[in-house]
Design an enzyme around this catalytic site. Structure first.
Site, mmCIF file in Angstrom:
data_model
loop_
_atom_site.group_PDB
_atom_site.id
_atom_site.type_symbol
_atom_site.label_atom_id
_atom_site.label_comp_id
_atom_site.label_asym_id
_atom_site.label_seq_id
_atom_site.Cartn_x
_atom_site.Cartn_y
_atom_site.Cartn_z
ATOM 1 N N LYS A 110 0.840 -1.210 0.000
ATOM 2 C CA LYS A 110 0.000 0.000 0.000
ATOM 3 C C LYS A 110 0.870 1.253 0.000
ATOM 4 O O LYS A 110 0.618 2.201 -0.749
ATOM 5 C CB LYS A 110 -0.890 -0.025 1.248
ATOM 6 C CG LYS A 110 -1.527 1.300 1.578
ATOM 7 C CD LYS A 110 -2.352 1.244 2.851
ATOM 8 C CE LYS A 110 -1.594 1.546 4.123
ATOM 9 N NZ LYS A 110 -1.250 2.953 4.337
ATOM 10 N N ASN A 111 1.895 1.261 0.853
ATOM 11 C CA ASN A 111 2.700 2.477 0.997
ATOM 12 C C ASN A 111 3.592 2.751 -0.210
ATOM 13 O O ASN A 111 4.175 3.830 -0.316
ATOM 14 C CB ASN A 111 3.561 2.410 2.268
ATOM 15 C CG ASN A 111 2.720 2.608 3.512
ATOM 16 O OD1 ASN A 111 1.520 2.875 3.419
ATOM 17 N ND2 ASN A 111 3.341 2.479 4.674
ATOM 18 N N CYS A 142 -4.077 12.772 13.038
ATOM 19 C CA CYS A 142 -4.786 11.487 13.034
ATOM 20 C C CYS A 142 -4.499 10.782 14.351
ATOM 21 O O CYS A 142 -3.782 11.316 15.205
ATOM 22 C CB CYS A 142 -4.399 10.642 11.836
ATOM 23 S SG CYS A 142 -2.762 9.979 11.947
ATOM 24 N N ARG A 149 1.059 14.795 13.141
ATOM 25 C CA ARG A 149 1.524 14.608 11.766
ATOM 26 C C ARG A 149 1.511 15.892 10.931
ATOM 27 O O ARG A 149 0.735 16.025 9.971
ATOM 28 C CB ARG A 149 0.724 13.498 11.079
ATOM 29 C CG ARG A 149 0.912 12.178 11.798
ATOM 30 C CD ARG A 149 0.205 11.048 11.130
ATOM 31 N NE ARG A 149 0.949 10.471 10.022
ATOM 32 C CZ ARG A 149 0.602 9.336 9.414
ATOM 33 N NH1 ARG A 149 -0.451 8.681 9.809
ATOM 34 N NH2 ARG A 149 1.310 8.877 8.420
ATOM 35 N N ARG A 201 -8.126 -0.709 5.558
ATOM 36 C CA ARG A 201 -7.312 0.310 4.887
ATOM 37 C C ARG A 201 -5.979 -0.291 4.429
ATOM 38 O O ARG A 201 -5.391 0.196 3.466
ATOM 39 C CB ARG A 201 -7.023 1.480 5.832
ATOM 40 C CG ARG A 201 -8.205 2.398 6.063
ATOM 41 C CD ARG A 201 -7.751 3.637 6.793
ATOM 42 N NE ARG A 201 -6.458 4.058 6.273
ATOM 43 C CZ ARG A 201 -5.441 4.502 7.016
ATOM 44 N NH1 ARG A 201 -5.569 4.622 8.297
ATOM 45 N NH2 ARG A 201 -4.305 4.849 6.448
HETATM 46 C C1 UD1 Z 1 4.707 6.881 5.990
HETATM 47 C C2 UD1 Z 1 3.858 5.649 5.912
HETATM 48 C C3 UD1 Z 1 3.429 5.195 7.300
HETATM 49 C C4 UD1 Z 1 4.653 5.015 8.195
HETATM 50 C C5 UD1 Z 1 5.525 6.264 8.171
HETATM 51 C C6 UD1 Z 1 6.832 6.096 8.914
HETATM 52 C C7 UD1 Z 1 2.760 5.913 3.779
HETATM 53 C C8 UD1 Z 1 1.474 6.117 3.043
HETATM 54 N N1 UD1 Z 1 2.678 5.921 5.107
HETATM 55 O O1 UD1 Z 1 3.892 7.918 6.545
HETATM 56 O O2 UD1 Z 1 2.743 3.949 7.180
HETATM 57 O O3 UD1 Z 1 4.251 4.771 9.525
HETATM 58 O O4 UD1 Z 1 5.847 6.612 6.808
HETATM 59 O O5 UD1 Z 1 7.549 5.033 8.428
HETATM 60 O O6 UD1 Z 1 3.782 5.695 3.188
HETATM 61 N N2 UD1 Z 1 6.699 14.737 10.204
HETATM 62 C C9 UD1 Z 1 6.793 16.074 10.501
HETATM 63 N N3 UD1 Z 1 6.667 16.983 9.484
HETATM 64 C C10 UD1 Z 1 6.464 16.591 8.190
HETATM 65 C C11 UD1 Z 1 6.381 15.225 7.900
HETATM 66 C C12 UD1 Z 1 6.508 14.307 8.940
HETATM 67 O O7 UD1 Z 1 6.982 16.462 11.665
HETATM 68 O O8 UD1 Z 1 6.352 17.469 7.315
HETATM 69 C C13 UD1 Z 1 6.816 13.742 11.315
HETATM 70 C C14 UD1 Z 1 5.510 12.945 11.475
HETATM 71 O O9 UD1 Z 1 4.576 13.632 12.256
HETATM 72 C C15 UD1 Z 1 6.019 11.674 12.123
HETATM 73 C C16 UD1 Z 1 7.417 11.498 11.493
HETATM 74 O O10 UD1 Z 1 7.771 12.766 10.968
HETATM 75 O O11 UD1 Z 1 6.148 11.859 13.515
HETATM 76 C C17 UD1 Z 1 7.454 10.458 10.375
HETATM 77 O O12 UD1 Z 1 6.513 10.787 9.398
HETATM 78 P P1 UD1 Z 1 6.665 10.415 7.864
HETATM 79 O O13 UD1 Z 1 7.930 9.652 7.646
HETATM 80 O O14 UD1 Z 1 6.439 11.635 7.057
HETATM 81 O O15 UD1 Z 1 5.443 9.432 7.669
HETATM 82 P P2 UD1 Z 1 4.391 9.434 6.495
HETATM 83 O O16 UD1 Z 1 5.052 9.670 5.189
HETATM 84 O O17 UD1 Z 1 3.216 10.266 6.862
#
Ligand code: UD1
Length: 417
Positions: A22-23, A116, A121, A396
């Protein structure tokens, strides 16, 4: 709303086919916005999140045919550079369209996703990166309005965010000049996306390392790609096998996609056998406790933390599980405690003391991976029935999980409430 009923105590045995990730599939679908010709993605899983992305892209004018596990996407008539709140709020990964829309149209409007269950996030890293590439960004009525012509830049992300790395890599494919992104995420899904973009004509190197170089090109064409297997799904089934005292083999999985997880399984005393794309795990001599700290790849994946915690509830000894990626990812704990687990949470660390057995209880799914953990707990329970409500969270990310577990010998069914 559906419920899943589990009567545990049966060791899972046999093999299960792992679906496409999915990811990986979600950003790959978003990437087709950049193409000027037809793209075909194979091995797409049938999941709610995929349908949400399908709906979002269709709303922009993409023609999509999803037959079997293949998705044919025709971006020729894309006309609307907007992602509406109603669609983005249902799935955060919708935000992946921001980079491609900006690169293709020079201006776009994408709803902010909001928080969420597992944390606030924020999307600051996505936005700061796009600004570094030359975009002007403003927030208007809950929407990100981004515009401008993008040019290559050397840019270090504040944190190796998976989504931000993907958004910036997609945006930079059509920027003028060379972009060098450092402190990027190294997850296998990033490499999968880079392969697809390169097949479309992008010039990306270094995906999978902490420096990605992107030489901008004028246009991207169509391409065909097979989505990588879902390492989180594979890890979930392997954990369920061991946790029930069984012997499960996952087919179409790649050990190099989750090396740290497999090492931890071995550290519990489990036997892990890797043969090409098959991984078998069983624990003939019981489970020993291990400590875990979640980290960006190649560290222990946060998406497998809840499942591993369940395994630790019946380990010999005490396990310390530290969550460093998300701030609120122990939602499974109160439900597991209701099933007889002995877990205390201290800040971002959970202390899990192994118990003899769990017992069934009515529990509530709260987010995707916590729900998978509850299913495993239900399968482990030596007595009683576990009724899991709010199973839309599971749908999901896991395709018909109950049917596939039945194939491994589980006593599990889905019922309508
Ligand atoms: C993706 C995955 C999710 C997984 C996560 C971490 C998808 C669709 N989802 O989510 O399943 O758990 O990677 O491996 O691929 N953050 C910030 N600012 C930002 C972006 C992120 O502070 O602009 C923080 C987030 O709140 C979180 C951490 O960074 O605490 C990691 O987030 P991120 O790696 O961005 O996860 P996702 O891409 O949302």
């Amino acid at each position: 709303m559906d419920k899943i009923l589990v009567r545990g105590g049966k060791p899972l045995k046999g093999s299960v086919q792992i679906r496409g990730a999915k990811n990986a599939a979600l950003p790959l679908m978003a990437a087709t916005i950049l193409a000027e010709d037809t793209c075909v993605l194979h091995n797409i899983p049938c999941l709610h999140d995929i349908f949400s992305m399908d709906k979002l892209l269709a709303d922009m004018g993409m023609t999509i045919d999803f037959t079997g596990r293949s998705m044919t996407m025709e971006p020729q008539n894309l006309h609307k550079a907007e992602a509406h709140y109603e669609l983005v709020r249902k799935m955060r990964a919708s935000f992946f369209v921001l980079g491609p829309l900006l690169a293709r149209f020079g201006k776009c409007r994408v709803s902010l996703p909001g928080g969420c269950a597992i944390g606030t996030r924020p999307v600051d890293i996505h936005l700061k990166g796009l600004e570094a590439l030359g975009a002007s960004i403003r927030i208007e009525d809950g929407y990100v309005v981004a515009e401008g012509k993008l040019s290559g830049v050397n840019y270090a992300l504040d944190f190796p965010s998976v989504g931000a790395t993907e958004n910036l890599m997609m945006a930079a494919t059509r920027a003028e000049g060379v972009t060098r992104l450092t402190n990027v995420a190294r997850e296998p899904e990033i490499e999968d996306l880079a392969h697809f973009l390169n097949a479309m004509g992008a010039r990306i190197s270094g995906a999978g390392t902490d420096l990605i170089t992107i030489v901008g090109v004028d246009a991207l064409g169509g391409a065909e790609h097979i989505v990588m297997p879902d390492r989180i799904e594979a890890g979930t089934f392997l954990t369920a096998g061991i946790a029930t005292g069984g012997d499960v083999t996952v087919l179409n999985a790649k050990a190099e996609h989750f090396p740290n997880f497999l090492k931890k399984l071995q550290a519990t005393g489990a036997v892990v056998e890797i043969q090409g794309n098959k991984i078998r795990a069983h624990a003939p001599n019981g489970i020993n406790s291990v400590d875990i700290t979640t980290q960006p790849f190649p560290g222990f994946a946060t998406d497998l933390q809840a499942q591993m915690m369940v395994l630790m509830t019946r380990a010999n000894g005490v396990s310390r599980i530290k969550e460093t990626v998300f701030e609120n990812r122990f939602m499974q704990v109160p439900e597991l405690v209701r099933m007889g687990a002995d877990i205390d949470v201290d800040g971002n660390t959970a202390i899990v003391r192994g118990v003899k057995s769990l017992s069934g209880a009515p529990v509530m799914a709260s987010d995707l991976r916590a729900s998978a953990a509850l299913v495993i707990a239900g399968l482990m329970a030596q007595q009683g029935e576990t009724a899991i409500s709010r199973v839309y969270h599971i749908d999901r990310g896991y395709e018909r999980i109950e049917e596939r577990l039945v194939g491994l010998g589980a006593d599990i069914e889905r019922v309508r409430e």
